[in-house]
Scaffold this motif. Sequence first.
Motif, PDB file in Angstrom:
ATOM      1  N   TRP A   1       0.828  -1.216   0.000  1.00 21.91           N
ATOM      2  CA  TRP A   1       0.000   0.000   0.000  1.00 21.91           C
ATOM      3  C   TRP A   1       0.853   1.254   0.000  1.00 21.91           C
ATOM      4  CZ3 TRP A   1      -0.081   3.850   3.590  1.00 21.91           C
ATOM      5  CH2 TRP A   1       0.386   3.573   4.874  1.00 21.91           C
ATOM      6  N   ILE A   2       2.013   1.181   0.586  1.00 21.26           N
ATOM      7  CA  ILE A   2       2.913   2.341   0.550  1.00 21.26           C
ATOM      8  C   ILE A   2       3.365   2.591  -0.886  1.00 21.26           C
ATOM      9  CG2 ILE A   2       5.204   3.162   1.212  1.00 21.26           C
ATOM     10  CD1 ILE A   2       4.747   1.835   3.944  1.00 21.26           C
ATOM     11  N   GLN A   3       3.668   1.521  -1.596  1.00 23.25           N
ATOM     12  CA  GLN A   3       4.090   1.668  -2.989  1.00 23.25           C
ATOM     13  C   GLN A   3       2.964   2.247  -3.844  1.00 23.25           C
ATOM     14  OE1 GLN A   3       5.341  -1.955  -4.835  1.00 23.25           O
ATOM     15  NE2 GLN A   3       6.163  -0.934  -6.631  1.00 23.25           N
ATOM     16  N   ARG A   4       1.732   1.769  -3.628  1.00 18.91           N
ATOM     17  CA  ARG A   4       0.594   2.300  -4.378  1.00 18.91           C
ATOM     18  C   ARG A   4       0.360   3.771  -4.055  1.00 18.91           C
ATOM     19  NH1 ARG A   4      -2.349  -2.630  -2.988  1.00 18.91           N
ATOM     20  NH2 ARG A   4      -3.392  -1.350  -1.448  1.00 18.91           N
ATOM     21  N   LEU A   5       0.475   4.126  -2.775  1.00 23.14           N
ATOM     22  CA  LEU A   5       0.292   5.516  -2.373  1.00 23.14           C
ATOM     23  C   LEU A   5       1.361   6.401  -2.999  1.00 23.14           C
ATOM     24  CD1 LEU A   5      -1.102   7.658  -0.617  1.00 23.14           C
ATOM     25  CD2 LEU A   5       0.493   7.054   1.211  1.00 23.14           C
ATOM     26  N   TRP A   6       2.603   5.954  -2.943  1.00 17.97           N
ATOM     27  CA  TRP A   6       3.713   6.735  -3.504  1.00 17.97           C
ATOM     28  C   TRP A   6       3.544   6.914  -5.010  1.00 17.97           C
ATOM     29  CZ3 TRP A   6       6.853  10.150  -1.869  1.00 17.97           C
ATOM     30  CH2 TRP A   6       7.992  10.503  -2.600  1.00 17.97           C
ATOM     31  N   THR A   7       3.123   5.856  -5.706  1.00 21.18           N
ATOM     32  CA  THR A   7       2.901   5.940  -7.144  1.00 21.18           C
ATOM     33  C   THR A   7       1.792   6.942  -7.448  1.00 21.18           C
ATOM     34  OG1 THR A   7       3.606   3.647  -7.415  1.00 21.18           O
ATOM     35  CG2 THR A   7       2.316   4.592  -9.205  1.00 21.18           C
ATOM     36  N   SER A   8       0.735   6.940  -6.647  1.00 15.76           N
ATOM     37  CA  SER A   8      -0.352   7.894  -6.848  1.00 15.76           C
ATOM     38  C   SER A   8       0.121   9.326  -6.652  1.00 15.76           C
ATOM     39  CB  SER A   8      -1.501   7.596  -5.883  1.00 15.76           C
ATOM     40  OG  SER A   8      -2.022   6.325  -6.121  1.00 15.76           O
ATOM     41  N   VAL A   9       0.953   9.537  -5.641  1.00 18.67           N
ATOM     42  CA  VAL A   9       1.478  10.877  -5.373  1.00 18.67           C
ATOM     43  C   VAL A   9       2.347  11.350  -6.530  1.00 18.67           C
ATOM     44  CG1 VAL A   9       3.055  12.177  -3.889  1.00 18.67           C
ATOM     45  CG2 VAL A   9       1.336  10.680  -2.867  1.00 18.67           C
ATOM     46  N   ILE A  10       3.210  10.475  -7.023  1.00 20.17           N
ATOM     47  CA  ILE A  10       4.096  10.844  -8.133  1.00 20.17           C
ATOM     48  C   ILE A  10       3.290  11.149  -9.393  1.00 20.17           C
ATOM     49  CG2 ILE A  10       5.908   9.968  -9.658  1.00 20.17           C
ATOM     50  CD1 ILE A  10       6.863  10.747  -6.854  1.00 20.17           C
TER      51      ILE A  10
ATOM     52  N   ALA B   1       0.141  12.143  -9.585  1.00 16.57           N
ATOM     53  CA  ALA B   1      -0.607  13.388  -9.394  1.00 16.57           C
ATOM     54  C   ALA B   1       0.321  14.591  -9.537  1.00 16.57           C
ATOM     55  CB  ALA B   1      -1.275  13.384  -8.022  1.00 16.57           C
ATOM     56  N   SER B   2       1.525  14.465  -9.012  1.00 18.78           N
ATOM     57  CA  SER B   2       2.491  15.549  -9.116  1.00 18.78           C
ATOM     58  C   SER B   2       2.876  15.788 -10.573  1.00 18.78           C
ATOM     59  CB  SER B   2       3.734  15.208  -8.291  1.00 18.78           C
ATOM     60  OG  SER B   2       4.710  16.201  -8.436  1.00 18.78           O
ATOM     61  N   ALA B   3       3.110  14.729 -11.306  1.00 19.27           N
ATOM     62  CA  ALA B   3       3.469  14.863 -12.719  1.00 19.27           C
ATOM     63  C   ALA B   3       2.322  15.492 -13.507  1.00 19.27           C
ATOM     64  CB  ALA B   3       3.825  13.491 -13.294  1.00 19.27           C
ATOM     65  N   ALA B   4       1.098  15.111 -13.189  1.00 15.42           N
ATOM     66  CA  ALA B   4      -0.051  15.695 -13.880  1.00 15.42           C
ATOM     67  C   ALA B   4      -0.182  17.179 -13.562  1.00 15.42           C
ATOM     68  CB  ALA B   4      -1.327  14.959 -13.477  1.00 15.42           C
ATOM     69  N   ALA B   5       0.046  17.543 -12.308  1.00 16.20           N
ATOM     70  CA  ALA B   5      -0.037  18.955 -11.922  1.00 16.20           C
ATOM     71  C   ALA B   5       1.031  19.782 -12.635  1.00 16.20           C
ATOM     72  CB  ALA B   5       0.112  19.085 -10.407  1.00 16.20           C
ATOM     73  N   VAL B   6       2.223  19.252 -12.747  1.00 16.98           N
ATOM     74  CA  VAL B   6       3.298  19.958 -13.444  1.00 16.98           C
ATOM     75  C   VAL B   6       2.946  20.111 -14.922  1.00 16.98           C
ATOM     76  CG1 VAL B   6       5.700  19.760 -14.207  1.00 16.98           C
ATOM     77  CG2 VAL B   6       5.103  19.334 -11.818  1.00 16.98           C
TER      78      VAL B   6
END
Length: 40
Positions: free
Chosen positions: A10-19, A21-26
């Motif tokens: 779940w940590i890996q899934r959460l981290w992937t989601s954060v990355i 979302a960050s890439a999409a925002a950029v």
Amino acid sequence: MTRTAPEPNWIQRLWTSVIEASAAAVAVHYRAPWEGRASR
């Protein structure tokens, strides 16, 4: 002694989601000014 821990999964899934979302925002942030200039 082996232990199957769900934490890394779940940590890996959460981290992937954060990355992602960050890439999409950029991408949105840097695309928006170009769209504005192109229409003017």
